[in-house]
Write an enzyme that holds these catalytic residues in place. Sequence first.
Site, PDB file in Angstrom:
ATOM      1  N   VAL A  40       0.840  -1.207   0.000  1.00 56.23           N
ATOM      2  CA  VAL A  40       0.000   0.000   0.000  1.00 56.23           C
ATOM      3  C   VAL A  40       0.875   1.256   0.000  1.00 56.23           C
ATOM      4  O   VAL A  40       0.597   2.218  -0.721  1.00 56.23           O
ATOM      5  CB  VAL A  40      -0.969  -0.016   1.211  1.00 56.23           C
ATOM      6  CG1 VAL A  40      -1.742   1.297   1.305  1.00 56.23           C
ATOM      7  CG2 VAL A  40      -1.940  -1.187   1.099  1.00 56.23           C
ATOM      8  N   ARG A  82     -10.943   2.369  12.788  1.00 53.22           N
ATOM      9  CA  ARG A  82     -12.123   2.520  11.918  1.00 53.22           C
ATOM     10  C   ARG A  82     -13.456   2.566  12.637  1.00 53.22           C
ATOM     11  O   ARG A  82     -14.336   3.336  12.264  1.00 53.22           O
ATOM     12  CB  ARG A  82     -12.165   1.373  10.894  1.00 53.22           C
ATOM     13  CG  ARG A  82     -11.086   1.480   9.847  1.00 53.22           C
ATOM     14  CD  ARG A  82     -11.251   0.371   8.829  1.00 53.22           C
ATOM     15  NE  ARG A  82     -10.065   0.253   8.012  1.00 53.22           N
ATOM     16  CZ  ARG A  82      -9.629  -0.881   7.482  1.00 53.22           C
ATOM     17  NH1 ARG A  82     -10.302  -2.007   7.688  1.00 53.22           N
ATOM     18  NH2 ARG A  82      -8.547  -0.889   6.740  1.00 53.22           N
ATOM     19  N   CYS A 113     -10.434  -2.417   2.131  1.00 57.99           N
ATOM     20  CA  CYS A 113     -10.484  -2.369   0.653  1.00 57.99           C
ATOM     21  C   CYS A 113     -11.806  -2.894   0.091  1.00 57.99           C
ATOM     22  O   CYS A 113     -12.406  -2.278  -0.796  1.00 57.99           O
ATOM     23  CB  CYS A 113      -9.310  -3.148   0.071  1.00 57.99           C
ATOM     24  SG  CYS A 113      -8.890  -4.649   0.971  1.00 57.99           S
ATOM     25  N   SER A 129      -2.914  -9.758  -2.980  1.00 55.88           N
ATOM     26  CA  SER A 129      -2.226  -8.532  -2.549  1.00 55.88           C
ATOM     27  C   SER A 129      -2.975  -7.857  -1.396  1.00 55.88           C
ATOM     28  O   SER A 129      -2.386  -7.057  -0.670  1.00 55.88           O
ATOM     29  CB  SER A 129      -2.067  -7.553  -3.717  1.00 55.88           C
ATOM     30  OG  SER A 129      -3.328  -7.188  -4.224  1.00 55.88           O
ATOM     31  N   GLY A 130      -4.245  -8.192  -1.210  1.00 57.56           N
ATOM     32  CA  GLY A 130      -5.003  -7.665  -0.072  1.00 57.56           C
ATOM     33  C   GLY A 130      -4.414  -8.098   1.258  1.00 57.56           C
ATOM     34  O   GLY A 130      -4.711  -7.507   2.291  1.00 57.56           O
ATOM     35  N   ARG A 186     -10.856 -15.778  -0.665  1.00 60.82           N
ATOM     36  CA  ARG A 186      -9.552 -15.390  -1.228  1.00 60.82           C
ATOM     37  C   ARG A 186      -9.320 -16.237  -2.484  1.00 60.82           C
ATOM     38  O   ARG A 186      -9.525 -17.459  -2.452  1.00 60.82           O
ATOM     39  CB  ARG A 186      -8.462 -15.669  -0.190  1.00 60.82           C
ATOM     40  CG  ARG A 186      -7.094 -15.155  -0.563  1.00 60.82           C
ATOM     41  CD  ARG A 186      -6.951 -13.660  -0.403  1.00 60.82           C
ATOM     42  NE  ARG A 186      -7.157 -13.210   0.961  1.00 60.82           N
ATOM     43  CZ  ARG A 186      -7.323 -11.928   1.294  1.00 60.82           C
ATOM     44  NH1 ARG A 186      -7.305 -10.972   0.379  1.00 60.82           N
ATOM     45  NH2 ARG A 186      -7.521 -11.588   2.561  1.00 60.82           N
ATOM     46  N   HIS A 221     -10.035  -6.832  -6.150  1.00 57.56           N
ATOM     47  CA  HIS A 221     -11.084  -7.620  -5.512  1.00 57.56           C
ATOM     48  C   HIS A 221     -12.348  -7.548  -6.370  1.00 57.56           C
ATOM     49  O   HIS A 221     -12.674  -6.477  -6.909  1.00 57.56           O
ATOM     50  CB  HIS A 221     -11.436  -7.054  -4.132  1.00 57.56           C
ATOM     51  CG  HIS A 221     -10.320  -7.143  -3.115  1.00 57.56           C
ATOM     52  ND1 HIS A 221      -9.215  -7.954  -3.262  1.00 57.56           N
ATOM     53  CD2 HIS A 221     -10.175  -6.524  -1.915  1.00 57.56           C
ATOM     54  CE1 HIS A 221      -8.426  -7.827  -2.199  1.00 57.56           C
ATOM     55  NE2 HIS A 221      -8.981  -6.954  -1.361  1.00 57.56           N
TER      56      HIS A 221
END
Length: 338
Positions: free
Chosen positions: A15, A102, A131, A161-162, A237, A244
């Site tokens: 990121v 969050r 994401c 990659s998440g 996944r 995504h």
Amino acid sequence: MRKANVVIAGAPGLVGLQIARVLEDHRDLLPLGKVRLVASGRSAGQELSLLGRAYPVEALGEDAFEDMDFAFFATPNDVSAKYAPIAAAAGAVAIDKSSFFRMQEEIPLVVPEVNPGAITSQTKIIASPNCSTIQLVMALAPLERAVGIERVLVSTYQSVSGSGREALEGLEAEAQAYAGGEEIPPQAYAQPIHMNVLAQCDSFLPDGFTKEERKLRLETRKILSRPSLRIAATAARVPVRISHSEAVTVELRHPLKADEARRLLAAQPGVRVVDDPDQGLYPTARMAEGIDDVLVGRVREDPDEPSVLHLFVVADNLRKGAATNAVQIAEAIWQSRQ
Ligand SMILES: NC(=O)c1ccc[n+]([C@@H]2O[C@H](COP(=O)([O-])OP(=O)(O)OC[C@H]3O[C@@H](n4cnc5c(N)ncnc54)[C@H](OP(=O)(O)O)[C@@H]3O)[C@@H](O)[C@H]2O)c1
């Protein structure tokens, strides 16, 4: 015009690197002054380039935030938890990609095209959503504004990659071993990810859902200001490197034709409708890779329920799902201060 001084914590991560790329791409919206790149001691001493200049990566310390306008955190929860308040106390606005802040009530959770009003002049720490949540709310927001949403069911197909740099390296190692006729133990997940689909993103909770599925539910409710919205997710996944994909079923307050939904979605800044099945055109992970837009297609009216629509939503998890959203938050604040 004054330029913005920025520090990127976790700059060599997936990121963090993408934040640097987005800052380059958006340099007209957020002109850059001083830049500092920081990470753990592992990466200190490396050099990374930004806008044609090489910057050293420094070890993160409490002195990283002096004279900074924005501190981007692309770091694990514990690092953001410790250093975002230090950045805020030093006068920077901290924009955090981790999940630590969050759901804290006093912390705005912001997607600039959806709930920009959550940022106030007092805001010192801002959370950027998960994401998979960002691309979901980008598609839901125009439908919510136009007719209202009763219920959302979402199934995700999330890229490796998440899960960060090590997971992506793990997929590559599994693929290489497989090509050589070998199997290696799973690198980043409970089971092999290469040539597989895992019905698990993040760890399991006592209710049987995963943390990722809970984030999709709670963060969507917070961003849309719908604390009791009925919403449930199944997150999987898949062995895709970037982007995504989400199959979304939306129950609306009133019936809505697919054409009208496409028109509403196309008018939403940051959303691009890609929906021409006759030409074999619909959003794909590879189509979304490297771009900022959220792609929406396969818009269908439910065969049984006139107030239910089905959509397919795809976005680059490292761009709009992470870096782009964080940089857009900084741009919104910077422009409001000029
Ligand atoms: N990947 C995504 O699609 C995505 C999307 C949304 C949110 N996020 C969140 O964004 C954050 C970063 O994710 P990522 O995918 O970029 O992970 P990543 O590729 O593993 O990178 C993590 C970065 O954090 C740095 N870091 C780790 N421990 C540190 C410490 N003690 N002090 C300073 N820096 C430290 C690492 O430094 P070194 O380079 O020195 O190892 C690395 O640069 C995570 O909170 C993640 O949950 C990720």
